[in-house]
Design an enzyme around this catalytic site. Structure first.
Site, mmCIF file in Angstrom:
data_model
loop_
_atom_site.group_PDB
_atom_site.id
_atom_site.type_symbol
_atom_site.label_atom_id
_atom_site.label_comp_id
_atom_site.label_asym_id
_atom_site.label_seq_id
_atom_site.Cartn_x
_atom_site.Cartn_y
_atom_site.Cartn_z
ATOM 1 N N CYS A 2 0.859 -1.170 0.000
ATOM 2 C CA CYS A 2 0.000 0.000 0.000
ATOM 3 C C CYS A 2 0.909 1.238 0.000
ATOM 4 O O CYS A 2 2.123 1.115 0.135
ATOM 5 C CB CYS A 2 -0.852 -0.008 1.244
ATOM 6 S SG CYS A 2 -1.749 -1.555 1.456
ATOM 7 N N ARG A 27 1.302 1.871 -6.044
ATOM 8 C CA ARG A 27 1.538 0.852 -5.024
ATOM 9 C C ARG A 27 0.278 0.055 -4.693
ATOM 10 O O ARG A 27 0.349 -0.988 -4.033
ATOM 11 C CB ARG A 27 2.052 1.502 -3.744
ATOM 12 C CG ARG A 27 3.307 2.303 -3.931
ATOM 13 C CD ARG A 27 3.703 2.952 -2.644
ATOM 14 N NE ARG A 27 4.161 1.959 -1.699
ATOM 15 C CZ ARG A 27 5.413 1.526 -1.607
ATOM 16 N NH1 ARG A 27 6.334 2.009 -2.401
ATOM 17 N NH2 ARG A 27 5.738 0.633 -0.735
ATOM 18 N N TRP A 75 -3.692 -1.837 -1.388
ATOM 19 C CA TRP A 75 -3.654 -3.055 -2.197
ATOM 20 C C TRP A 75 -4.018 -4.174 -1.231
ATOM 21 O O TRP A 75 -3.268 -4.495 -0.320
ATOM 22 C CB TRP A 75 -2.266 -3.262 -2.793
ATOM 23 C CG TRP A 75 -2.176 -4.439 -3.710
ATOM 24 C CD1 TRP A 75 -2.526 -4.468 -5.026
ATOM 25 C CD2 TRP A 75 -1.697 -5.752 -3.403
ATOM 26 N NE1 TRP A 75 -2.293 -5.721 -5.541
ATOM 27 C CE2 TRP A 75 -1.793 -6.527 -4.564
ATOM 28 C CE3 TRP A 75 -1.210 -6.345 -2.234
ATOM 29 C CZ2 TRP A 75 -1.406 -7.863 -4.617
ATOM 30 C CZ3 TRP A 75 -0.829 -7.676 -2.282
ATOM 31 C CH2 TRP A 75 -0.929 -8.414 -3.465
ATOM 32 N N ASN A 100 1.349 -0.100 5.898
ATOM 33 C CA ASN A 100 1.745 -0.855 4.706
ATOM 34 C C ASN A 100 2.530 -2.061 5.193
ATOM 35 O O ASN A 100 3.522 -1.906 5.903
ATOM 36 C CB ASN A 100 2.627 0.022 3.808
ATOM 37 C CG ASN A 100 3.267 -0.780 2.685
ATOM 38 O OD1 ASN A 100 2.700 -1.766 2.215
ATOM 39 N ND2 ASN A 100 4.448 -0.363 2.261
ATOM 40 N N GLY A 101 2.083 -3.255 4.823
ATOM 41 C CA GLY A 101 2.773 -4.469 5.255
ATOM 42 C C GLY A 101 1.768 -5.542 5.638
ATOM 43 O O GLY A 101 0.587 -5.445 5.276
ATOM 44 N N GLU A 483 9.185 -12.748 -20.977
ATOM 45 C CA GLU A 483 8.831 -11.368 -20.640
ATOM 46 C C GLU A 483 7.665 -10.884 -21.518
ATOM 47 O O GLU A 483 6.752 -10.198 -21.042
ATOM 48 C CB GLU A 483 10.070 -10.467 -20.795
ATOM 49 C CG GLU A 483 9.862 -8.995 -20.582
ATOM 50 C CD GLU A 483 9.278 -8.625 -19.226
ATOM 51 O OE1 GLU A 483 9.173 -9.472 -18.341
ATOM 52 O OE2 GLU A 483 8.860 -7.467 -19.096
ATOM 53 N N LYS A 487 4.072 -9.627 -20.050
ATOM 54 C CA LYS A 487 3.495 -8.319 -20.384
ATOM 55 C C LYS A 487 2.065 -8.497 -20.876
ATOM 56 O O LYS A 487 1.159 -7.792 -20.461
ATOM 57 C CB LYS A 487 4.298 -7.606 -21.485
ATOM 58 C CG LYS A 487 5.625 -7.024 -21.117
ATOM 59 C CD LYS A 487 5.569 -5.751 -20.309
ATOM 60 C CE LYS A 487 5.482 -6.040 -18.837
ATOM 61 N NZ LYS A 487 6.731 -6.388 -18.158
ATOM 62 N N GLU A 490 -0.353 -9.583 -18.010
ATOM 63 C CA GLU A 490 -0.640 -8.650 -16.921
ATOM 64 C C GLU A 490 -1.466 -7.449 -17.356
ATOM 65 O O GLU A 490 -2.230 -6.926 -16.540
ATOM 66 C CB GLU A 490 0.614 -8.246 -16.133
ATOM 67 C CG GLU A 490 1.607 -7.349 -16.791
ATOM 68 C CD GLU A 490 2.810 -7.044 -15.866
ATOM 69 O OE1 GLU A 490 3.889 -6.791 -16.404
ATOM 70 O OE2 GLU A 490 2.671 -7.033 -14.639
ATOM 71 N N HIS A 506 7.458 -31.262 -27.021
ATOM 72 C CA HIS A 506 7.350 -32.114 -25.837
ATOM 73 C C HIS A 506 6.037 -31.905 -25.095
ATOM 74 O O HIS A 506 5.907 -32.308 -23.946
ATOM 75 C CB HIS A 506 8.535 -31.874 -24.901
ATOM 76 C CG HIS A 506 9.846 -32.244 -25.520
ATOM 77 N ND1 HIS A 506 10.190 -33.554 -25.792
ATOM 78 C CD2 HIS A 506 10.869 -31.477 -25.979
ATOM 79 C CE1 HIS A 506 11.391 -33.578 -26.365
ATOM 80 N NE2 HIS A 506 11.814 -32.326 -26.502
ATOM 81 N N LYS A 605 2.540 -1.844 -8.326
ATOM 82 C CA LYS A 605 3.875 -1.634 -8.887
ATOM 83 C C LYS A 605 4.971 -2.135 -7.965
ATOM 84 O O LYS A 605 5.951 -2.717 -8.401
ATOM 85 C CB LYS A 605 4.056 -0.139 -9.143
ATOM 86 C CG LYS A 605 5.381 0.224 -9.772
ATOM 87 C CD LYS A 605 5.400 -0.187 -11.218
ATOM 88 C CE LYS A 605 6.737 0.079 -11.875
ATOM 89 N NZ LYS A 605 6.871 -0.689 -13.117
HETATM 90 C C1 AGP Z 1 6.485 -6.408 -14.220
HETATM 91 O O1 AGP Z 1 5.763 -5.993 -15.308
HETATM 92 C C2 AGP Z 1 5.731 -6.708 -13.040
HETATM 93 N N1 AGP Z 1 4.778 -5.747 -12.734
HETATM 94 C C3 AGP Z 1 6.420 -7.419 -11.891
HETATM 95 O O2 AGP Z 1 6.644 -8.707 -12.346
HETATM 96 C C4 AGP Z 1 7.744 -6.852 -11.333
HETATM 97 O O3 AGP Z 1 8.756 -6.946 -12.274
HETATM 98 C C5 AGP Z 1 8.106 -7.622 -10.047
HETATM 99 O O4 AGP Z 1 7.120 -7.422 -9.093
HETATM 100 C C6 AGP Z 1 9.459 -7.249 -9.501
HETATM 101 O O5 AGP Z 1 9.512 -5.911 -9.136
HETATM 102 P P1 AGP Z 1 10.887 -5.188 -8.866
HETATM 103 O O6 AGP Z 1 11.649 -5.166 -10.133
HETATM 104 O O7 AGP Z 1 10.506 -3.826 -8.376
HETATM 105 O O8 AGP Z 1 11.603 -5.980 -7.803
#
Ligand code: AGP
Length: 610
Positions: A2, A27, A75, A100-101, A483, A487, A490, A506, A605
């Site tokens: 959060c 966040r 969050w 936050n936590g 990757e 993308k 997500e 396989h 994020k």
């Molecule tokens: C990437 O698009 C993601 N939102 C997520 O996988 C991110 O890369 C991951 O949470 C790691 O975050 P960081 O690089 O801040 O450690």
């Protein structure tokens, strides 16, 4: 993960808190809330389901006057997103807290508090903090003493901002495992989860250390360490400017950040290269001495950063000739790995606050890894502060939840590490010079591949009604495919899987039909002919292929294979170049599907919880 923000001032703080929340929204964004202490020494609170803008609308019709306040964007971890679960949480109209936590012993505390007569109005773990604070405050009548006592009862991770209406010009903060900064103003002071929240009001920050508790008044700040001793922490000047986090002409932050990559890569390289040579002091003044001892590398990271680490492994072993393993941090931290002599632990993180990566670093130190290197985008982050060596990726603030420029600058940083370690392992100076030249040409090459944007937007139209996709690559392009798949899932919510193309036969080949687009990246390297055979396997089964191929690769368009040409690229930078079209593809698919590109559902994020 959060976001929290707070202020003690001589003016109304609600506008400062609201702006801070907007800047922290990356966040978490399922609900938001704010509480101020009114001039009559009462609590005035507003909370709203949904994004910060909803809270903003509520505040514009009914403002909250007051000079001390705390606010939160959530969050959800414990308890669904709802107004009732939104922070701040209040106990008996006396104590209010933002958190936050995660509090791991919340069940046990809740049971004790119920015995004491406390009533619960939310499903959150945070409400037990409010009651625990109240429990101690009713004995000591001192907010600082109450926080010091209450945190001793908490297991888990927290950053807290606490106020009481009976001592209105004071915020007490505490942190363990979650980030918290203090912003220094003139006759006013602030708190927040990160500096970005406060750059409109200050450039001066104190970063609290784990276990610190601090008292924030308008004109004074007092910090105590985990043993209760008064301590001083350095004041740092942030270089972040308020407009660095503006969206400008772009429709989404993600698109802006994709197009910022030429500049981000150039910034990442600036001052770190001299002639045809890498300046390894870029990693820190002890770097040369530490690198001399390194016999192996272990990379830990999460999500996109983990994918960068996977590319790094291919490079470190094939170019630098050094053994490398790579692992998701959440597995590493609990796995009891065997540590090889003189292994360097490398953490990769955009935010530098990812809980699993931080815990992984701590575990690595406990296990006896010789030295640590953080490759990170946030200079003030916990990961940077806790590592022996650091290399800043200098991508600039990344706001879109989907990581783009952070990934490509991580790859550039890893190539610098490959050169530094390779030198000690017989890397030919001629090869180093060639790699440096490739890196210097990289911004221009990224600019060039970005010109595929219009073509990719057209291709994206074929995806909007699809439910599944496969991404294929070989060698260092396999993590690039991973990757690309991450993308797409997500931000467009389309199920996507990545495979090393040779693995297709396989099992996953059984999934291939006309309804399942298959996306492949095809650089012109020694695996090209193998990849072409794999593409034929898809084509022969009626699969619809979209291939991003080096112009010289000789991948020919056919009825069910669309080929997008990518300018010829040296293999060492090809993973960076081939990432770009995959970012654009997922972006355009998401836009066509009408999803919330910058703040996709269920994500945040900065993942500061386990
Ligand atoms: C990437 O698009 C993601 N939102 C997520 O996988 C991110 O890369 C991951 O949470 C790691 O975050 P960081 O690089 O801040 O450690």
């Amino acid at each position: 993960m959060c976001g929290i923000v707070g202020a003690v001032a001589q003016r109304d703080v609600a506008p400062i808190l609201l702006e801070g929340l907007k800047r922290l929204e990356y966040r978490g964004y399922d609900s938001a809330g704010m509480l101020v202490v009114t001039p009559e020494h009462k609590f005035s609170r507003k909370r709203a389901m949904g994004k910060v803008a909803v809270l903003g609308d509520a505040l514009s019709s009914d403002p909250l006057p007051g000079h001390t306040g705390i606010a939160h964007t959530r969050w959800a971890t414990h308890g669904r997103p709802s107004e009732g679960n939104a922070h701040p949480h209040v106990c008996n109209e006396t104590i209010a807290v933002v958190h936050n936590g995660i509090i791991e012993n919340h069940d046990a505390l809740r049971a004790q508090q119920k015995e004491l007569g406390y009533r619960f109005t939310s499903e959150t773990d945070t409400e037990v903090i409010a009651h625990q604070l109240h429990h101690h405050y009713s004995q000591s009548h001192d907010l600082l003493a109450a926080v010091q006592a209450a945190v001793g009862d908490l297991d888990g991770a927290y950053a807290l901002g606490v106020v009481t209406n009976s001592d209105p010009e004071r915020i007490i903060v505490a942190r363990r495992g979650s980030p918290l900064v203090i912003g220094l103003g003139v006759g006013e002071n602030f708190i927040a989860s990160d500096v970005a929240a406060l750059v409109p009001v200050t450039q001066q920050f104190i970063f609290l250390e784990d276990g610190d508790i601090a008292e924030i008044k308008r004109d004074a700040i007092t910090i105590y360490d985990h043993e209760g001793h008064e301590v001083t922490r350095p004041v740092r000047q942030s270089e972040l400017t308020a407009d660095a986090v503006e969206r400008g002409q772009y429709r989404h932050y993600m698109l802006k950040e994709i197009f910022e990559q030429p500049r981000a890569v150039a910034d990442c390289l600036e001052g770190r290269i001299s002639g045809d040579k890498l300046l390894e002091a870029a990693f820190g003044h002890e770097a040369s001495e530490i690198f001399d001892q390194v016999q192996g590398v272990h990379i830990i990271a999460c999500g996109t950063s983990y994918h960068a680490g996977m590319v790094g492994r291919y490079w470190l072993e094939s170019i630098a000739g050094i053994p490398c393993s790579v692992e998701v941090a959440s597995e590493f931290r609990y796995r009891k790995p065997v540590v090889r002599n003189n292994s360097l632990i490398v953490t990769l993180s955009q935010s530098g606050e990812t809980a699993d990566t931080l815990a992984g670093l701590q575990e690595a130190k406990r296990l006896g890894f010789g030295h640590s290197l953080a490759i990170c985008n946030v200079p003030e982050s916990s990961l940077v502060r806790e590592s022996d060596l650091t290399l800043m990726t200098r991508a600039g603030p990344e706001i879109g939840v989907a990581s783009t420029k952070a990934f490509t600058t991580q790859l550039v940083s890893l190539l610098m590490l490959v050169i530094a370690l390779g030198r000690r392992n017989g890397l030919d100076p001629f090869v180093e010079a060639k790699m440096i030249q490739q890196l210097e040409h990289l911004p221009g090459k990224i600019d060039h591949v970005l010109q595929l944007d219009d073509r990719i937007r057209e291709i994206a139209e074929g995806f909007a009604d699809k439910h599944h996709t496969l991404f294929l690559g070989r060698g260092a392009q396999y993590p690039v495919a991973m990757e690309g798949a991450l993308k797409l899932k997500e931000i467009s919510y389309i199920h996507a899987e990545a495979y090393p193309a040779g693995e297709l036969k396989h099992g996953p080949l059984a999934l291939v039909d006309a309804e399942m687009p298959v996306i492949a990246v095809a650089p012109n390297n020694e695996l090209l002919e193998k990849l072409k055979s794999n593409l034929q396997e898809v084509s022969a089964r009626g699969g619809e292929l979209i291939v991003f191929a080096d112009e010289h690769a000789g991948v020919v368009e056919s009825e069910n294979m669309t080929v997008l040409p990518v300018a010829p690229t040296d293999d060492c930078i090809a993973p960076i170049i081939f990432t770009i079209p995959l970012q654009l593809l997922s972006y355009h698919v998401a836009v066509l599907k009408g999803t919330d590109v910058d703040q996709p559902r269920n994500l945040a994020k900065s993942v500061t919880v386990e």
